[in-house]
Design an enzyme around this catalytic site. Structure first.
Site, PDB file in Angstrom:
ATOM      1  N   TRP A 130      21.810  53.760  31.261  1.00  0.00           N
ATOM      2  CA  TRP A 130      21.810  52.748  32.847  1.00  0.00           C
ATOM      3  C   TRP A 130      22.968  53.380  33.538  1.00  0.00           C
ATOM      4  O   TRP A 130      23.592  52.441  33.022  1.00  0.00           O
ATOM      5  CB  TRP A 130      21.202  51.888  31.941  1.00  0.00           C
ATOM      6  CG  TRP A 130      20.925  51.038  33.780  1.00  0.00           C
ATOM      7  CD1 TRP A 130      20.191  51.492  34.720  1.00  0.00           C
ATOM      8  CD2 TRP A 130      21.244  49.712  33.721  1.00  0.00           C
ATOM      9  NE1 TRP A 130      20.416  50.267  35.777  1.00  0.00           N
ATOM     10  CE2 TRP A 130      20.810  48.953  35.099  1.00  0.00           C
ATOM     11  CE3 TRP A 130      21.641  48.413  32.789  1.00  0.00           C
ATOM     12  CZ2 TRP A 130      20.981  48.017  35.761  1.00  0.00           C
ATOM     13  CZ3 TRP A 130      22.119  47.238  33.503  1.00  0.00           C
ATOM     14  CH2 TRP A 130      21.792  46.911  34.390  1.00  0.00           C
ATOM     15  N   ASP A 152      20.708  47.244  23.926  1.00  0.00           N
ATOM     16  CA  ASP A 152      19.451  47.029  24.919  1.00  0.00           C
ATOM     17  C   ASP A 152      18.396  46.792  24.675  1.00  0.00           C
ATOM     18  O   ASP A 152      17.179  48.036  24.506  1.00  0.00           O
ATOM     19  CB  ASP A 152      20.175  48.009  26.624  1.00  0.00           C
ATOM     20  CG  ASP A 152      19.770  46.732  27.738  1.00  0.00           C
ATOM     21  OD1 ASP A 152      19.243  46.625  27.366  1.00  0.00           O
ATOM     22  OD2 ASP A 152      20.304  47.585  28.629  1.00  0.00           O
ATOM     23  N   LYS A 184      10.819  43.715  33.344  1.00  0.00           N
ATOM     24  CA  LYS A 184       9.683  44.444  33.469  1.00  0.00           C
ATOM     25  C   LYS A 184       8.349  44.273  32.955  1.00  0.00           C
ATOM     26  O   LYS A 184       7.649  44.262  33.057  1.00  0.00           O
ATOM     27  CB  LYS A 184      10.274  46.523  32.930  1.00  0.00           C
ATOM     28  CG  LYS A 184      11.917  46.343  32.295  1.00  0.00           C
ATOM     29  CD  LYS A 184      12.110  46.878  34.167  1.00  0.00           C
ATOM     30  CE  LYS A 184      13.365  46.800  34.728  1.00  0.00           C
ATOM     31  NZ  LYS A 184      14.162  47.410  35.303  1.00  0.00           N
TER      32      LYS A 184
END
Ligand code: LMR
Length: 399
Positions: free
Chosen positions: A131, A212, A247
């Site tokens: 990311w 993560d 999300k």
């Protein structure tokens, strides 16, 4: 003058794209950039479970007083149950400490500050690619950032051999960032055998894992998606975990996340948490209440939780359907490429294989927005835009 001497910063490669998309007047525009779920109408809806939790909160909330520096203990307990599963040994032992954070990015940044303070000199290794903001977050905290090989463009999957060869050589004082599921930006995840190898290497080499976990539930399911995390924690006693409800509960703008310290004992976990609280106190004092209260209500109430699981399942299904529709649409055209790998990738993203020149062409000439490197947010595809996107990609591939 002070301000007039300051050069403008470049736009953020992901969020800056959303700003450009919003300003784009072309009616055919399609946003496959930022990683937010979109429904068939292109909306990023408030989940019904959240709406209902909000209604209850509105009627029952008694104060807007501060929360503890690390958020309410009940929120921490509910998040830890979700992330690790209620049977995880560290939960009964009290050796997992949780701090509520402003989103997953907040968790990463606090974790980075913590590492810089207590593991000085150790580098943080992240997958290549990762990311885009990972490097900035850890770099801004003063950590030295390194990369290990991860993605193999030839197979569109994880290059497990190269990854493990690199992980084997990482020194014990360093930290390794691992995406638990739905790798951002590639959508390429390790399988069970790959995770086992990573777990063995973590134990052998002695580096410290930082997970993560921003997409729990967007891969195969809430339990399935944590398998890699648990595989490593079977072999190593300590880790940091950053999680997010952006999300899986659609709470993007509410900024709801958590940083978890998995320690070898309750005493060690509490000491780590006390230091994390000091870090939070000087950054923003204590976290915002509202979004975390909603997440907690959904997790604690059986009916709301059931509804959430249905809604999460529907999001997952829509993404899987979109993957298949994109593959089928491209297969009907003369692209000269096999895109079937897109259905094997997990979560919202797919690394399309498009070059930066092709990505620029698609944005500039076709108003189809995707992130540099060729990342597509598959959730951004709609029935009405699918043929146009497939035509545009086919044209872009001819460049
Ligand atoms: C993304 O990768 O698009 C999302 O995680 C949003 C962000 O903050 O970059």
């Amino acid at each position: 003058m002070f301000f007039s001497g300051i050069e403008p910063a470049p736009a953020d490669p992901i969020l800056g794209l959303t700003e450009a998309f919003r300003k784009d007047p072309r009616p055919s525009k399609v946003n496959l950039g930022v990683g937010v779920f979109m429904d068939e109408k292109g909306a990023t809806p408030v989940l019904e479970c959240i709406r209902r939790a909000e209604r209850v909160l509105w009627e029952t909330e008694k104060t807007k007083g501060y929360t503890p520096i690390h958020g309410p203990a009940e929120y921490g307990a509910a998040v830890a149950d979700l992330v690790f599963g209620a049977g995880f040994h560290g939960l009964a032992a009290g050796s997992v400490a949780v701090a509520q954070t402003p989103g997953g990015t907040g968790a990463l940044r606090i974790g980075a500050e913590f590492l810089r303070a207590f593991r000085p000199g150790g580098a943080i290794w992240m997958p290549d690619p990762t990311w885009d903001n990972h490097k900035n977050v850890f770099g801004a905290a003063g950590c030295s950032v390194r990369a290990y090989p991860y993605y193999d463009p030839a197979t569109h999957g994880v290059d497990v051999e190269a990854m493990c060869a690199a992980l084997e050589k990482i020194p014990a004082g360093d930290v390794v960032l691992l995406h638990v599921c739905c790798h951002n930006p590639t959508g390429a995840d390790l399988d069970a055998a790959g995770w086992k190898r990573v777990a063995d290497l973590a134990a052998k080499a002695g580096w410290f894992p930082f997970f993560d976990f921003a997409y729990q539930g967007f891969g195969d399911g809430l339990q399935e998606d944590r398998a890699g995390l648990l595989a490593v924690l079977q072999k190593v006693p300590e880790a940091l975990v950053a999680s997010s409800f952006s999300k899986n509960m659609g709470l993007y703008g509410e900024r709801v996340g958590a940083l978890m310290m998995v320690a070898e004992s309750a005493k060690a976990a509490n000491a780590a948490l006390s230091q994390v609280k000091r870090i939070i106190r000087v950054l923003y004092s204590n976290p915002p209440k509202h979004g975390a209260a909603l997440a907690r209500a959904v997790l604690e109430d059986a009916e709301l939780r059931g509804l959430w699981l249905q809604e999460l399942g529907a999001m997952r299904q829509r993404i899987a359907g979109n993957r298949q529709r994109l593959v089928d649409g491209l297969a009907r055209r003369d692209t000269g490429m096999d895109f079937s790998f897109i259905v094997r990738q997990k979560g919202m993203f797919s690394f399309s294989g498009l070059s930066d020149v092709q990505v620029d062409f698609l944005r500039e000439q076709k108003a189809v927005y995707m992130v540099k490197g060729g990342r597509i947010n598959v959730a951004g595809l709609m029935a009405e835009s699918l043929e146009y996107v497939c035509d545009s990609i086919t044209e872009g591939l001819k460049l």
